[in-house]
Design a protein around this motif. Structure first.
Motif, PDB file in Angstrom:
ATOM      1  N   GLY A   1       0.806  -1.218   0.000  1.00 25.12           N
ATOM      2  CA  GLY A   1       0.000   0.000   0.000  1.00 25.12           C
ATOM      3  C   GLY A   1       0.839   1.267   0.000  1.00 25.12           C
ATOM      4  N   VAL A   2       1.903   1.282   0.796  1.00 24.50           N
ATOM      5  CA  VAL A   2       2.796   2.445   0.840  1.00 24.50           C
ATOM      6  C   VAL A   2       3.499   2.623  -0.505  1.00 24.50           C
ATOM      7  CG1 VAL A   2       4.893   3.372   1.928  1.00 24.50           C
ATOM      8  CG2 VAL A   2       3.091   2.370   3.344  1.00 24.50           C
ATOM      9  N   LEU A   3       3.910   1.526  -1.118  1.00 29.03           N
ATOM     10  CA  LEU A   3       4.515   1.603  -2.450  1.00 29.03           C
ATOM     11  C   LEU A   3       3.536   2.230  -3.443  1.00 29.03           C
ATOM     12  CD1 LEU A   3       6.721   0.872  -4.582  1.00 29.03           C
ATOM     13  CD2 LEU A   3       5.551  -1.333  -4.812  1.00 29.03           C
ATOM     14  N   LEU A   4       2.286   1.776  -3.410  1.00 25.69           N
ATOM     15  CA  LEU A   4       1.284   2.336  -4.321  1.00 25.69           C
ATOM     16  C   LEU A   4       1.057   3.820  -4.047  1.00 25.69           C
ATOM     17  CD1 LEU A   4      -0.725   1.967  -6.593  1.00 25.69           C
ATOM     18  CD2 LEU A   4      -2.371   1.101  -4.913  1.00 25.69           C
ATOM     19  N   GLU A   5       1.027   4.199  -2.785  1.00 20.27           N
ATOM     20  CA  GLU A   5       0.870   5.611  -2.432  1.00 20.27           C
ATOM     21  C   GLU A   5       2.032   6.440  -2.981  1.00 20.27           C
ATOM     22  OE1 GLU A   5       0.725   8.487   1.527  1.00 20.27           O
ATOM     23  OE2 GLU A   5       1.132   6.357   1.752  1.00 20.27           O
ATOM     24  N   GLN A   6       3.245   5.948  -2.843  1.00 23.91           N
ATOM     25  CA  GLN A   6       4.417   6.680  -3.335  1.00 23.91           C
ATOM     26  C   GLN A   6       4.413   6.803  -4.852  1.00 23.91           C
ATOM     27  OE1 GLN A   6       7.506   4.332  -1.502  1.00 23.91           O
ATOM     28  NE2 GLN A   6       7.501   5.561   0.352  1.00 23.91           N
TER      29      GLN A   6
ATOM     30  N   LEU B   1      -6.372  -6.940   0.262  1.00 21.09           N
ATOM     31  CA  LEU B   1      -5.583  -5.710   0.215  1.00 21.09           C
ATOM     32  C   LEU B   1      -6.439  -4.490   0.530  1.00 21.09           C
ATOM     33  CD1 LEU B   1      -3.422  -6.317  -2.993  1.00 21.09           C
ATOM     34  CD2 LEU B   1      -2.593  -6.304  -0.639  1.00 21.09           C
ATOM     35  N   ILE B   2      -7.579  -4.397  -0.125  1.00 15.74           N
ATOM     36  CA  ILE B   2      -8.448  -3.230   0.054  1.00 15.74           C
ATOM     37  C   ILE B   2      -8.948  -3.138   1.491  1.00 15.74           C
ATOM     38  CG2 ILE B   2     -10.637  -2.161  -0.647  1.00 15.74           C
ATOM     39  CD1 ILE B   2      -8.302  -1.911  -2.686  1.00 15.74           C
ATOM     40  N   VAL B   3      -9.383  -4.256   2.066  1.00 16.51           N
ATOM     41  CA  VAL B   3      -9.886  -4.254   3.449  1.00 16.51           C
ATOM     42  C   VAL B   3      -8.782  -3.832   4.414  1.00 16.51           C
ATOM     43  CG1 VAL B   3     -10.679  -5.764   5.323  1.00 16.51           C
ATOM     44  CG2 VAL B   3     -11.739  -5.920   3.064  1.00 16.51           C
ATOM     45  N   LYS B   4      -7.600  -4.399   4.266  1.00 11.85           N
ATOM     46  CA  LYS B   4      -6.488  -4.072   5.170  1.00 11.85           C
ATOM     47  C   LYS B   4      -6.014  -2.636   4.965  1.00 11.85           C
ATOM     48  CE  LYS B   4      -5.959  -8.100   7.143  1.00 11.85           C
ATOM     49  NZ  LYS B   4      -6.033  -8.327   8.581  1.00 11.85           N
ATOM     50  N   TRP B   5      -5.907  -2.186   3.703  1.00  9.80           N
ATOM     51  CA  TRP B   5      -5.486  -0.805   3.447  1.00  9.80           C
ATOM     52  C   TRP B   5      -6.492   0.182   4.035  1.00  9.80           C
ATOM     53  CZ3 TRP B   5      -4.081  -1.360  -2.446  1.00  9.80           C
ATOM     54  CH2 TRP B   5      -2.861  -2.037  -2.562  1.00  9.80           C
ATOM     55  N   GLU B   6      -7.766  -0.160   3.957  1.00 10.38           N
ATOM     56  CA  GLU B   6      -8.791   0.709   4.527  1.00 10.38           C
ATOM     57  C   GLU B   6      -8.596   0.812   6.044  1.00 10.38           C
ATOM     58  OE1 GLU B   6     -11.916   3.325   4.277  1.00 10.38           O
ATOM     59  OE2 GLU B   6     -10.987   2.339   2.574  1.00 10.38           O
ATOM     60  N   ALA B   7      -8.357  -0.313   6.695  1.00 14.00           N
ATOM     61  CA  ALA B   7      -8.148  -0.325   8.143  1.00 14.00           C
ATOM     62  C   ALA B   7      -6.874   0.427   8.535  1.00 14.00           C
ATOM     63  CB  ALA B   7      -8.076  -1.774   8.650  1.00 14.00           C
ATOM     64  N   MET B   8      -5.868   0.419   7.668  1.00 18.85           N
ATOM     65  CA  MET B   8      -4.591   1.091   7.949  1.00 18.85           C
ATOM     66  C   MET B   8      -4.583   2.552   7.497  1.00 18.85           C
ATOM     67  SD  MET B   8      -1.942  -1.811   6.628  1.00 18.85           S
ATOM     68  CE  MET B   8      -2.002  -3.489   7.181  1.00 18.85           C
ATOM     69  N   GLN B   9      -5.712   3.040   6.971  1.00 22.74           N
ATOM     70  CA  GLN B   9      -5.840   4.420   6.467  1.00 22.74           C
ATOM     71  C   GLN B   9      -5.004   4.669   5.210  1.00 22.74           C
ATOM     72  OE1 GLN B   9      -7.853   6.938   8.186  1.00 22.74           O
ATOM     73  NE2 GLN B   9      -8.631   5.056   9.075  1.00 22.74           N
ATOM     74  N   ILE B  10      -4.539   3.617   4.553  1.00 27.06           N
ATOM     75  CA  ILE B  10      -3.722   3.787   3.345  1.00 27.06           C
ATOM     76  C   ILE B  10      -4.568   4.253   2.172  1.00 27.06           C
ATOM     77  CG2 ILE B  10      -2.313   2.547   1.634  1.00 27.06           C
ATOM     78  CD1 ILE B  10      -1.208   0.892   4.012  1.00 27.06           C
ATOM     79  N   THR B  11      -5.780   3.712   2.024  1.00 30.97           N
ATOM     80  CA  THR B  11      -6.628   4.153   0.910  1.00 30.97           C
ATOM     81  C   THR B  11      -6.943   5.643   1.033  1.00 30.97           C
ATOM     82  OG1 THR B  11      -8.583   3.342   2.096  1.00 30.97           O
ATOM     83  CG2 THR B  11      -7.694   1.924   0.375  1.00 30.97           C
ATOM     84  N   LYS B  12      -7.136   6.111   2.240  1.00 28.62           N
ATOM     85  CA  LYS B  12      -7.411   7.532   2.466  1.00 28.62           C
ATOM     86  C   LYS B  12      -6.252   8.396   1.956  1.00 28.62           C
ATOM     87  CE  LYS B  12      -8.962  10.499   6.238  1.00 28.62           C
ATOM     88  NZ  LYS B  12      -9.258  10.525   7.683  1.00 28.62           N
ATOM     89  N   ARG B  13      -5.016   7.939   2.213  1.00 27.13           N
ATOM     90  CA  ARG B  13      -3.841   8.688   1.760  1.00 27.13           C
ATOM     91  C   ARG B  13      -3.690   8.605   0.235  1.00 27.13           C
ATOM     92  NH1 ARG B  13      -1.021   5.824   6.060  1.00 27.13           N
ATOM     93  NH2 ARG B  13       0.355   4.980   4.465  1.00 27.13           N
TER      94      ARG B  13
ATOM     95  N   ALA C   1      -1.888   4.137 -18.573  1.00 24.89           N
ATOM     96  CA  ALA C   1      -0.963   3.246 -17.863  1.00 24.89           C
ATOM     97  C   ALA C   1       0.431   3.858 -17.830  1.00 24.89           C
ATOM     98  CB  ALA C   1      -0.930   1.875 -18.512  1.00 24.89           C
ATOM     99  N   ARG C   2       0.558   4.944 -17.109  1.00 24.28           N
ATOM    100  CA  ARG C   2       1.882   5.548 -16.954  1.00 24.28           C
ATOM    101  C   ARG C   2       2.767   4.655 -16.089  1.00 24.28           C
ATOM    102  NH1 ARG C   2       1.995   8.852 -21.137  1.00 24.28           N
ATOM    103  NH2 ARG C   2       0.523  10.558 -20.954  1.00 24.28           N
ATOM    104  N   SER C   3       2.143   3.932 -15.169  1.00 18.84           N
ATOM    105  CA  SER C   3       2.854   2.943 -14.355  1.00 18.84           C
ATOM    106  C   SER C   3       2.002   1.683 -14.280  1.00 18.84           C
ATOM    107  CB  SER C   3       3.077   3.449 -12.926  1.00 18.84           C
ATOM    108  OG  SER C   3       3.977   4.514 -12.897  1.00 18.84           O
ATOM    109  N   VAL C   4       2.673   0.549 -14.243  1.00 19.42           N
ATOM    110  CA  VAL C   4       2.001  -0.739 -14.068  1.00 19.42           C
ATOM    111  C   VAL C   4       2.713  -1.455 -12.924  1.00 19.42           C
ATOM    112  CG1 VAL C   4       1.407  -2.954 -15.113  1.00 19.42           C
ATOM    113  CG2 VAL C   4       1.388  -0.878 -16.514  1.00 19.42           C
ATOM    114  N   ILE C   5       1.933  -1.908 -11.956  1.00 23.10           N
ATOM    115  CA  ILE C   5       2.498  -2.581 -10.786  1.00 23.10           C
ATOM    116  C   ILE C   5       1.914  -3.983 -10.696  1.00 23.10           C
ATOM    117  CG2 ILE C   5       2.687  -2.565  -8.270  1.00 23.10           C
ATOM    118  CD1 ILE C   5       2.343   0.504  -8.415  1.00 23.10           C
ATOM    119  N   LEU C   6       2.791  -4.968 -10.606  1.00 20.49           N
ATOM    120  CA  LEU C   6       2.367  -6.346 -10.369  1.00 20.49           C
ATOM    121  C   LEU C   6       2.646  -6.661  -8.909  1.00 20.49           C
ATOM    122  CD1 LEU C   6       3.963  -8.117 -13.463  1.00 20.49           C
ATOM    123  CD2 LEU C   6       1.604  -7.376 -13.203  1.00 20.49           C
ATOM    124  N   MET C   7       1.607  -6.927  -8.150  1.00 21.01           N
ATOM    125  CA  MET C   7       1.788  -7.266  -6.741  1.00 21.01           C
ATOM    126  C   MET C   7       1.890  -8.779  -6.622  1.00 21.01           C
ATOM    127  SD  MET C   7      -0.356  -4.514  -4.653  1.00 21.01           S
ATOM    128  CE  MET C   7       0.013  -2.778  -4.840  1.00 21.01           C
ATOM    129  N   GLY C   8       2.955  -9.317  -7.172  1.00 19.92           N
ATOM    130  CA  GLY C   8       3.198 -10.749  -7.143  1.00 19.92           C
ATOM    131  C   GLY C   8       2.755 -11.422  -8.418  1.00 19.92           C
TER     132      GLY C   8
END
Length: 147
Positions: free
Chosen positions: A41-46, A68-80, A135-142
């Protein structure tokens, strides 16, 4: 040999660790690890902070995307992340996915920018081409497990 492209357009980067020493992995035994999920989530935010227009993200499965979405929401990452770009998600429902894609493309077209989180080997990855500002950036999360 003459290059076909006049400028460098692709810069692949493999991220093996987050801001902390936690290994970034999509191995089955690490998928529910809170530190790994936070680091993704922090990588995506950056990336969202410094990438114009659209970012396409591929998760390994629908189940992992939801986690990912549920955990990021709980960690306030989606908000950022939402401070920088709108977030759109692929769904198992084709109609919902088409609506999300339309919203994503509108966000990119109007200059707001967006993040489309899809599933590797899902509806979007097999049917859509993301080009130019979509698609200026493409991220594969595994990488998904091959059955």
């Amino acid at each position: 040999m003459k290059h076909l492209l006049s400028r460098k357009n692709v810069c692949p980067i493999v991220v093996t660790r987050g801001n902390d020493p936690t290994e970034m992995t999509s191995r089955f035994d690490g998928k529910k690890d809170g530190d790994i999920i936070r680091n993704f989530g922090v990588l995506l935010e950056q990336v969202a902070k410094c990438t114009p227009d659209g970012i396409v993200v591929f998760a390994t499965s629908y189940k992992y995307l939801e986690l990912l979405i549920v955990k990021w929401e709980a960690m306030q990452i989606t908000k950022r992340i939402l401070r920088h770009k709108l977030i759109f998600l692929e769904s198992k429902d084709k109609f919902e996915t088409v609506e999300a894609l339309n919203g994503y493309k509108k966000a990119c077209d109007c200059g707001r920018g967006g993040i489309f989180i899809a599933v590797t080997r899902g509806i979007v990855s097999e049917t859509n081409m993301f080009d130019r500002h979509y698609a200026r950036s493409v991220i594969l999360m595994g990488f998904p497990q091959i059955y």
